[in-house]
Scaffold this motif. Structure first.
Motif, PDB file in Angstrom:
ATOM      1  N   ALA A 137      35.591  36.869  44.825  1.00  0.00           N
ATOM      2  CA  ALA A 137      34.329  37.507  44.438  1.00  0.00           C
ATOM      3  C   ALA A 137      34.489  39.028  44.455  1.00  0.00           C
ATOM      4  O   ALA A 137      33.987  39.741  43.580  1.00  0.00           O
ATOM      5  CB  ALA A 137      33.215  37.079  45.390  1.00  0.00           C
ATOM      6  N   ARG A 138      35.228  39.495  45.425  1.00  0.00           N
ATOM      7  CA  ARG A 138      35.441  40.937  45.551  1.00  0.00           C
ATOM      8  C   ARG A 138      36.290  41.459  44.375  1.00  0.00           C
ATOM      9  O   ARG A 138      36.014  42.520  43.825  1.00  0.00           O
ATOM     10  CB  ARG A 138      36.134  41.174  46.888  1.00  0.00           C
ATOM     11  CG  ARG A 138      36.283  42.568  47.294  1.00  0.00           C
ATOM     12  CD  ARG A 138      35.378  42.914  48.483  1.00  0.00           C
ATOM     13  NE  ARG A 138      35.565  44.320  48.832  1.00  0.00           N
ATOM     14  CZ  ARG A 138      34.731  45.295  48.485  1.00  0.00           C
ATOM     15  NH1 ARG A 138      33.636  45.017  47.811  1.00  0.00           N
ATOM     16  NH2 ARG A 138      34.990  46.539  48.813  1.00  0.00           N
ATOM     17  N   VAL A 139      37.302  40.705  44.020  1.00  0.00           N
ATOM     18  CA  VAL A 139      38.150  41.107  42.886  1.00  0.00           C
ATOM     19  C   VAL A 139      37.330  41.132  41.599  1.00  0.00           C
ATOM     20  O   VAL A 139      37.482  42.017  40.760  1.00  0.00           O
ATOM     21  CB  VAL A 139      39.371  40.160  42.751  1.00  0.00           C
ATOM     22  CG1 VAL A 139      40.076  40.336  41.418  1.00  0.00           C
ATOM     23  CG2 VAL A 139      40.351  40.410  43.899  1.00  0.00           C
ATOM     24  N   ALA A 140      36.439  40.163  41.466  1.00  0.00           N
ATOM     25  CA  ALA A 140      35.622  40.103  40.260  1.00  0.00           C
ATOM     26  C   ALA A 140      34.650  41.279  40.205  1.00  0.00           C
ATOM     27  O   ALA A 140      34.228  41.703  39.128  1.00  0.00           O
ATOM     28  CB  ALA A 140      34.852  38.785  40.212  1.00  0.00           C
ATOM     29  N   GLU A 141      34.327  41.797  41.382  1.00  0.00           N
ATOM     30  CA  GLU A 141      33.397  42.910  41.438  1.00  0.00           C
ATOM     31  C   GLU A 141      34.124  44.239  41.220  1.00  0.00           C
ATOM     32  O   GLU A 141      33.640  45.118  40.504  1.00  0.00           O
ATOM     33  CB  GLU A 141      32.768  42.895  42.832  1.00  0.00           C
ATOM     34  CG  GLU A 141      31.477  43.627  42.973  1.00  0.00           C
ATOM     35  CD  GLU A 141      31.030  43.509  44.428  1.00  0.00           C
ATOM     36  OE1 GLU A 141      30.661  44.528  44.999  1.00  0.00           O
ATOM     37  OE2 GLU A 141      31.127  42.384  44.985  1.00  0.00           O
ATOM     38  N   LEU A 142      35.287  44.347  41.812  1.00  0.00           N
ATOM     39  CA  LEU A 142      36.046  45.605  41.749  1.00  0.00           C
ATOM     40  C   LEU A 142      37.479  45.352  41.296  1.00  0.00           C
ATOM     41  O   LEU A 142      38.420  45.496  42.073  1.00  0.00           O
ATOM     42  CB  LEU A 142      36.093  46.251  43.140  1.00  0.00           C
ATOM     43  CG  LEU A 142      34.797  46.770  43.710  1.00  0.00           C
ATOM     44  CD1 LEU A 142      34.982  47.141  45.173  1.00  0.00           C
ATOM     45  CD2 LEU A 142      34.304  47.977  42.908  1.00  0.00           C
ATOM     46  N   PRO A 143      37.670  44.956  40.037  1.00  0.00           N
ATOM     47  CA  PRO A 143      39.030  44.623  39.616  1.00  0.00           C
ATOM     48  C   PRO A 143      39.974  45.813  39.772  1.00  0.00           C
ATOM     49  O   PRO A 143      39.593  46.943  39.500  1.00  0.00           O
ATOM     50  CB  PRO A 143      38.862  44.234  38.140  1.00  0.00           C
ATOM     51  CG  PRO A 143      37.545  44.765  37.717  1.00  0.00           C
ATOM     52  CD  PRO A 143      36.693  44.828  38.947  1.00  0.00           C
ATOM     53  N   ASN A 148      45.110  43.911  45.010  1.00  0.00           N
ATOM     54  CA  ASN A 148      45.968  43.759  43.841  1.00  0.00           C
ATOM     55  C   ASN A 148      47.435  43.686  44.256  1.00  0.00           C
ATOM     56  O   ASN A 148      47.929  44.615  44.861  1.00  0.00           O
ATOM     57  CB  ASN A 148      45.754  44.944  42.898  1.00  0.00           C
ATOM     58  CG  ASN A 148      46.129  44.599  41.476  1.00  0.00           C
ATOM     59  OD1 ASN A 148      46.305  43.428  41.134  1.00  0.00           O
ATOM     60  ND2 ASN A 148      46.271  45.603  40.643  1.00  0.00           N
ATOM     61  N   PRO A 149      48.134  42.600  43.945  1.00  0.00           N
ATOM     62  CA  PRO A 149      47.613  41.388  43.329  1.00  0.00           C
ATOM     63  C   PRO A 149      46.858  40.542  44.359  1.00  0.00           C
ATOM     64  O   PRO A 149      47.050  40.720  45.548  1.00  0.00           O
ATOM     65  CB  PRO A 149      48.886  40.648  42.903  1.00  0.00           C
ATOM     66  CG  PRO A 149      49.907  41.054  43.913  1.00  0.00           C
ATOM     67  CD  PRO A 149      49.595  42.476  44.254  1.00  0.00           C
ATOM     68  N   LEU A 150      46.045  39.629  43.845  1.00  0.00           N
ATOM     69  CA  LEU A 150      45.473  38.606  44.716  1.00  0.00           C
ATOM     70  C   LEU A 150      46.327  37.357  44.523  1.00  0.00           C
ATOM     71  O   LEU A 150      46.515  36.910  43.398  1.00  0.00           O
ATOM     72  CB  LEU A 150      44.018  38.322  44.342  1.00  0.00           C
ATOM     73  CG  LEU A 150      43.371  37.131  45.066  1.00  0.00           C
ATOM     74  CD1 LEU A 150      43.339  37.345  46.574  1.00  0.00           C
ATOM     75  CD2 LEU A 150      41.947  36.894  44.548  1.00  0.00           C
ATOM     76  N   PHE A 151      46.865  36.871  45.619  1.00  0.00           N
ATOM     77  CA  PHE A 151      47.752  35.708  45.558  1.00  0.00           C
ATOM     78  C   PHE A 151      47.072  34.556  46.283  1.00  0.00           C
ATOM     79  O   PHE A 151      46.800  34.631  47.479  1.00  0.00           O
ATOM     80  CB  PHE A 151      49.088  36.066  46.236  1.00  0.00           C
ATOM     81  CG  PHE A 151      50.144  35.014  46.101  1.00  0.00           C
ATOM     82  CD1 PHE A 151      51.135  35.120  45.132  1.00  0.00           C
ATOM     83  CD2 PHE A 151      50.159  33.905  46.948  1.00  0.00           C
ATOM     84  CE1 PHE A 151      52.124  34.145  45.003  1.00  0.00           C
ATOM     85  CE2 PHE A 151      51.140  32.922  46.820  1.00  0.00           C
ATOM     86  CZ  PHE A 151      52.119  33.052  45.849  1.00  0.00           C
ATOM     87  N   ILE A 152      46.766  33.493  45.529  1.00  0.00           N
ATOM     88  CA  ILE A 152      46.053  32.349  46.110  1.00  0.00           C
ATOM     89  C   ILE A 152      47.010  31.180  46.235  1.00  0.00           C
ATOM     90  O   ILE A 152      47.648  30.804  45.258  1.00  0.00           O
ATOM     91  CB  ILE A 152      44.888  31.937  45.182  1.00  0.00           C
ATOM     92  CG1 ILE A 152      43.908  33.098  45.030  1.00  0.00           C
ATOM     93  CG2 ILE A 152      44.195  30.679  45.707  1.00  0.00           C
ATOM     94  CD1 ILE A 152      42.873  32.874  43.930  1.00  0.00           C
ATOM     95  N   ILE A 246      45.936  41.852  38.761  1.00  0.00           N
ATOM     96  CA  ILE A 246      46.756  40.649  38.610  1.00  0.00           C
ATOM     97  C   ILE A 246      46.324  39.630  39.670  1.00  0.00           C
ATOM     98  O   ILE A 246      46.138  39.987  40.834  1.00  0.00           O
ATOM     99  CB  ILE A 246      48.248  40.979  38.806  1.00  0.00           C
ATOM    100  CG1 ILE A 246      48.688  42.025  37.782  1.00  0.00           C
ATOM    101  CG2 ILE A 246      49.112  39.724  38.686  1.00  0.00           C
ATOM    102  CD1 ILE A 246      49.946  42.753  38.157  1.00  0.00           C
ATOM    103  N   VAL A 247      46.119  38.387  39.228  1.00  0.00           N
ATOM    104  CA  VAL A 247      45.804  37.311  40.173  1.00  0.00           C
ATOM    105  C   VAL A 247      46.812  36.195  39.941  1.00  0.00           C
ATOM    106  O   VAL A 247      47.130  35.866  38.796  1.00  0.00           O
ATOM    107  CB  VAL A 247      44.368  36.765  39.981  1.00  0.00           C
ATOM    108  CG1 VAL A 247      44.046  35.702  41.025  1.00  0.00           C
ATOM    109  CG2 VAL A 247      43.341  37.888  40.035  1.00  0.00           C
ATOM    110  N   LEU A 248      47.318  35.637  41.025  1.00  0.00           N
ATOM    111  CA  LEU A 248      48.340  34.595  40.905  1.00  0.00           C
ATOM    112  C   LEU A 248      47.958  33.409  41.768  1.00  0.00           C
ATOM    113  O   LEU A 248      47.328  33.586  42.807  1.00  0.00           O
ATOM    114  CB  LEU A 248      49.675  35.140  41.422  1.00  0.00           C
ATOM    115  CG  LEU A 248      50.149  36.419  40.749  1.00  0.00           C
ATOM    116  CD1 LEU A 248      50.857  37.313  41.738  1.00  0.00           C
ATOM    117  CD2 LEU A 248      51.048  36.079  39.595  1.00  0.00           C
ATOM    118  N   THR A 249      48.340  32.218  41.336  1.00  0.00           N
ATOM    119  CA  THR A 249      48.195  31.074  42.233  1.00  0.00           C
ATOM    120  C   THR A 249      49.549  30.408  42.390  1.00  0.00           C
ATOM    121  O   THR A 249      50.432  30.573  41.548  1.00  0.00           O
ATOM    122  CB  THR A 249      47.240  29.985  41.711  1.00  0.00           C
ATOM    123  OG1 THR A 249      47.892  29.312  40.629  1.00  0.00           O
ATOM    124  CG2 THR A 249      45.919  30.537  41.271  1.00  0.00           C
ATOM    125  N   SER A 250      49.666  29.658  43.473  1.00  0.00           N
ATOM    126  CA  SER A 250      50.921  28.956  43.723  1.00  0.00           C
ATOM    127  C   SER A 250      50.647  27.809  44.671  1.00  0.00           C
ATOM    128  O   SER A 250      49.674  27.835  45.418  1.00  0.00           O
ATOM    129  CB  SER A 250      51.910  29.921  44.354  1.00  0.00           C
ATOM    130  OG  SER A 250      53.024  29.208  44.838  1.00  0.00           O
TER     131      SER A 250
END
Ligand code: ADP
Ligand code: MG
Length: 453
Positions: A137-143, A148-152, A246-250
Motif C-alpha cells: 500500500a505504501r509503494v502504491a502511494e509513494l512509488p 525500492n525494490p519491494l521484494f515479496i 521495481i517490485v519483485l515476487t519469488s
C-alpha cells in the motif's frame, strides 16, 4: 564462429535442463575456420553425434537462427575424425516447419499485463499478509520513494501475484501518466530470446527501460539462466538509477534462490524484503466470504468453515474448492448445503495435499481422449482446427498443471517452438473469459486431471 557458438551456448543453456545441456551440448566444439556461412560442430563420439542430431538439432538451429538469422548452415561431425569425401557431414537447413510464431506482438500499445481483478479492495488482510499488504500500500502511494525494490516472497498460491498487481492497478488509477508493466520473469526471458531471434534487442531494452513501474513476478525462474540474469541486472540498474519503482515476487528469499549471481542477489535485497505466510483459519474464512460475495454466491457459515478447515495451505486451492462446490450446486440445481459440500469435496480432501506432479504425457492423453483425437495429432503440425484446437488446449493445461517451461512443453509436443506454446496459452487464457463453452470444457478437463493424479 566461436563467438556465435558461445552466444548460442548461452541461449541453449537457458532452454535445456542442466543435465542435458552438460551432457550433450557443452561438449560440442565449433570447428576452426569456416567462412561465416557454415557452422560445423564437432561431437566427442559417434554416440554423442547421433544423440545430438536426433534430439538437439532443432534446439541448436533455433538458437543459431535467433542469433544470426537463417543464413548459417549447421553441420555436425565427430571430433578428430576428418570427414571422408564420401561421407560428407549431413548439412541441415535452418528452415523449420511448424505453425508460424505469432510473436512478436504489437507491444507499442499501452499493455500493462495487469489483471483488473487483482486489487487492494479484493484482497483480504490477515496476520499472515499484514506486513506485505502495508508495504504494498505504501509503494502504491509513494512509488520509488518508500521501498525500492519491494521484494515479496512466500509459498505458492498465497497471494503474491495478487498483491503485486494491486499496486499496479491502484497506480493506474491514481497516476495514469505512469507507464506500468507487469511481467513474469519467464516471459521476460522469452521476450529476450525473441528479441535476439528477430534482431530487436534494442526495442526490447527500450521497452523495459521506459517504464515507471516494473512488476516482475516469480523472479526465481531466472535462477541459472545466465543471459537473462545479465539482461535483467542491467534493466534493474537502469530503472533503479532513473528512480523508477521495481517490485519483485519469488517463492523464496533472495539468499535461498540457487544459481543467482551474487551481484543480482544483493540488488534484490537492497530495498524491503517482505514475506507472506499461509493464512490463518479466520483469514481463510474471510477470503471465502469475500470471494462468494464478489461472485454473488450464497455461502453459509458452516460451509465456509468446513472448506477453510479442509484446505489450509494454499489460497488458490481454497478458492478453487469454493468454485467447484458452487458449480456443482448450480449444475445439479441444489442449494449449497453441508451434504452437497461433503459429496463434492470427498475426493479433494481424501487426497494428500502434495501429490505426484502430473506429467505432460498424462495431460495429452486426457485431452486426446476427451476430444477424440490421437496422441500423434497432438505431436503433429496439422493446422486443421479439429486438431490444432485440442493441441492448444493441451498446451494450456500443461502450463497450468505442471512446472515445465514453454520450451520444454513445446519439445514434448513434437518439437514445437516455445512461441507456439506461448501463443496457445495466451489464446486459450483470453478466450476462456468470453467463451463459456470453452470454460466448461476446461473445467471438466481440469477436474479429470485433478482426479487422475
Ligand atoms: P501466488 O502468486 O502467491 O502464487 P496468487 O496471487 O496467484 O498467489 O493467489 C492465488 C489466488 O488466491 C488468486 O485468485 C488470489 O486472488 C487469491 N488470493 C490470495 N490471497 C488472497 C487474499 N489475501 N485475499 C483475497 N484473495 C486472495
Ligand atoms: Mg504468482
Amino acid at each position: 564462429m566461436d563467438a556465435l557458438w558461445s552466444q548460442a551456448l548461452a541461449l541453449l543453456q537457458e532452454q535445456l535442463a542442466p543435465q542435458l545441456y552438460d551432457a550433450w551440448i557443452k561438449p560440442l566444439r565449433p570447428a576452426p575456420g569456416g567462412d561465416g556461412s557454415r557452422l560445423l560442430l564437432l561431437a566427442p563420439s559417434t554416440f554423442a553425434l547421433d544423440r545430438v542430431q536426433s534430439r538437439f538439432r532443432n534446439d541448436i538451429e533455433q538458437a543459431v537462427v535467433a542469433l544470426a538469422g537463417d543464413g548459417v548452415k549447421i553441420a555436425f561431425q565427430v571430433d578428430g575424425n576428418p570427414a571422408r569425401p564420401e561421407s560428407a557431414p549431413a548439412t541441415v537447413t535452418t528452415s523449420r516447419e511448424e505453425e508460424p510464431p505469432p510473436l512478436p506482438r504489437d507491444r507499442d500499445k499501452q499493455e500493462t499485463g495487469l489483471d483488473p481483478r487483482y486489487t487492494f479492495e479484493s484482497f483480504v488482510v490477515g496476520g499472515c499478509n499484514q506486513f506485505v499488504h502495508a508495504a504494498a500500500a505504501r509503494v502504491a502511494e509513494l512509488p520509488a520513494k518508500a521501498y525500492n525494490p519491494l521484494f515479496i516472497h512466500g509459498g505458492v498460491g498465497l497471494g503474491k501475484t495478487h498483491i503485486m498487481q494491486a499496486i499496479g492497478n491502484r497506480l493506474q488509477q491514481t497516476r495514469p501518466e505512469l507507464k506500468i508493466l507487469y511481467i513474469s520473469s519467464e516471459k521476460f526471458m522469452l521476450q529476450l530470446i525473441n528479441s535476439l531471434r528477430f534482431q530487436r534487442v534494442f526495442d526490447f531494452k527500450e521497452n523495459f527501460r521506459s517504464v515507471d513501474i516494473l512488476l516482475v513476478d516469480d523472479i526465481q525462474f531466472i535462477a541459472g539462466k545466465k543471459a537473462t540474469q545479465e539482461e535483467f541486472f542491467h534493466t534493474f540498474n537502469a530503472l533503479f538509477e532513473a528512480n523508477k519503482q521495481i517490485v519483485l515476487t519469488s517463492d523464496s528469499f533472495p539468499n535461498e534462490i540457487e544459481h543467482l549471481e551474487e551481484r543480482l542477489r544483493s540488488r534484490l535485497r537492497m530495498g524491503l524484503v517482505a514475506d507472506m505466510q499461509p493464512p490463518e483459519l479466520e483469514t481463510r474464512v474471510a477470503i471465502l466470504k469475500k470471494k462468494a460475495a464478489m461472485e454473488g454466491l450464497d455461502l453459509q457459515d458452516d460451509v465456509a468453515f468446513f472448506l477453510a478447515e479442509a484446505i489450509h495451505s494454499n489460497v488458490r486451492d481454497l478458492i478453487g474448492a469454493l468454485i467447484r462446490v458452487s458449480a456443482y450446486a448450480s449444475l445439479t440445481r441444489q442449494p449449497v448445503t453441508m451434504g452437497l459440500v461433503r459429496t463434492s469435496m470427498r475426493e479433494m480432501t481424501r487426497q494428500p495435499e502434495r501429490q505426484e506432479p502430473l506429467s505432460i504425457e498424462r495431460i495429452q492423453e486426457t485431452v486426446a481422449t476427451f476430444y477424440r483425437v490421437q496422441m500423434a495429432d497432438l505431436h503433429s503440425t496439422t493446422r486443421a482446427r479439429a486438431i490444432s484446437r485440442p493441441r492448444q488446449i493441451a498446451m494450456f493445461l500443461c502450463k497450468q498443471f505442471t512446472a515445465h517451461s514453454y520450451p520444454e512443453i513445446g519439445r514434448q509436443f513434437g518439437g514445437k517452438d516455445h512461441t507456439t506454446v506461448l501463443y496457445a496459452v495466451e489464446k486459450i487464457e483470453e478466450e476462456k473469459m468470453r467463451n463459456p463453452q470453452l470454460a466448461q470444457e476446461l473445467d471438466t478437463l481440469s477436474g479429470q486431471l485433478r482426479k487422475n493424479t
